[in-house]
Design a protein around this motif. Structure first.
Motif, PDB file in Angstrom:
ATOM      1  N   UNK A 191       0.856  -1.175   0.000  1.00  0.00           N
ATOM      2  CA  UNK A 191       0.000   0.000   0.000  1.00  0.00           C
ATOM      3  C   UNK A 191       0.899   1.234   0.000  1.00  0.00           C
ATOM      4  N   UNK A 192       0.441   2.290  -0.661  1.00  0.00           N
ATOM      5  CA  UNK A 192       1.193   3.541  -0.740  1.00  0.00           C
ATOM      6  C   UNK A 192       0.313   4.717  -0.362  1.00  0.00           C
ATOM      7  N   UNK A 233      -3.537  13.887   0.341  1.00  0.00           N
ATOM      8  CA  UNK A 233      -3.051  12.572   0.765  1.00  0.00           C
ATOM      9  C   UNK A 233      -4.070  11.533   0.299  1.00  0.00           C
ATOM     10  N   UNK A 234      -3.584  10.492  -0.362  1.00  0.00           N
ATOM     11  CA  UNK A 234      -4.469   9.419  -0.812  1.00  0.00           C
ATOM     12  C   UNK A 234      -3.744   8.084  -0.684  1.00  0.00           C
ATOM     13  N   UNK A 235      -4.323   7.175   0.096  1.00  0.00           N
ATOM     14  CA  UNK A 235      -3.748   5.840   0.265  1.00  0.00           C
ATOM     15  C   UNK A 235      -4.384   4.899  -0.746  1.00  0.00           C
ATOM     16  N   UNK A 236      -3.556   4.047  -1.342  1.00  0.00           N
ATOM     17  CA  UNK A 236      -4.068   3.122  -2.358  1.00  0.00           C
ATOM     18  C   UNK A 236      -3.099   1.971  -2.564  1.00  0.00           C
ATOM     19  N   UNK A 237      -3.581   0.881  -3.159  1.00  0.00           N
ATOM     20  CA  UNK A 237      -2.687  -0.242  -3.472  1.00  0.00           C
ATOM     21  C   UNK A 237      -1.585   0.191  -4.444  1.00  0.00           C
ATOM     22  N   UNK A 271       4.629  15.015  -6.426  1.00  0.00           N
ATOM     23  CA  UNK A 271       3.971  13.859  -5.814  1.00  0.00           C
ATOM     24  C   UNK A 271       5.040  12.989  -5.162  1.00  0.00           C
ATOM     25  N   UNK A 272       4.719  12.500  -3.991  1.00  0.00           N
ATOM     26  CA  UNK A 272       5.617  11.634  -3.238  1.00  0.00           C
ATOM     27  C   UNK A 272       4.856  10.353  -2.890  1.00  0.00           C
ATOM     28  N   UNK A 273       5.533   9.237  -2.939  1.00  0.00           N
ATOM     29  CA  UNK A 273       4.943   7.946  -2.590  1.00  0.00           C
ATOM     30  C   UNK A 273       5.595   7.470  -1.297  1.00  0.00           C
ATOM     31  N   UNK A 274       4.759   7.219  -0.314  1.00  0.00           N
ATOM     32  CA  UNK A 274       5.233   6.797   0.999  1.00  0.00           C
ATOM     33  C   UNK A 274       4.608   5.436   1.320  1.00  0.00           C
ATOM     34  N   UNK A 275       5.419   4.413   1.571  1.00  0.00           N
ATOM     35  CA  UNK A 275       4.825   3.125   1.941  1.00  0.00           C
ATOM     36  C   UNK A 275       3.970   3.286   3.197  1.00  0.00           C
ATOM     37  N   UNK A 276       2.814   2.652   3.206  1.00  0.00           N
ATOM     38  CA  UNK A 276       1.953   2.761   4.385  1.00  0.00           C
ATOM     39  C   UNK A 276       1.205   1.458   4.621  1.00  0.00           C
TER      40      UNK A 276
END
Length: 101
Positions: free
Chosen positions: A1-2, A57-61, A92-97
């Motif tokens: 998830x990111x 901020x948006x969390x997604x697969x 845009x930044x991708x952060x593992x979550x």
């Protein structure tokens, strides 16, 4: 998830929201009226540096995040070409979550 963290000049908000909608991103959190300085210049809500930024901020697969990142990059590149290479205030930044609750 990111977790995607998208920082954009407020004037780009409608286009970025439409882009997210096109990629079925329906869940996000937005922080408005942020200020800061970066590669594309300053946005400090002052006479010298007018305006605000927004942060989404948006969390997604992972596969969805990759598609959204590619779409944001394509949109930003298109704007930069129109502006003859001038930096566009969109990052845009991708952060593992991990969803924990």
């Amino acid at each position: 998830m990111n977790m995607l963290m998208i920082i954009l000049k407020e004037s780009l908000e409608e286009d970025v929201r439409n882009l997210l909608r096109q990629h079925n991103v329906t869940a996000f959190t937005e922080i408005n009226e942020a200020t800061g300085q970066g590669e594309a210049g300053a946005t400090l809500h002052s006479l010298s540096w007018p305006g605000f930024n927004n942060v989404i901020f948006a969390a997604m697969p992972d596969p969805d995040a990759k598609r959204v990142i590619a779409a944001i990059a394509e949109y930003r590149d298109k704007l930069e070409n129109r502006q003859h290479g001038k930096k566009i205030p969109l990052r845009a930044f991708s952060i593992p979550c991990e969803l924990v609750v």
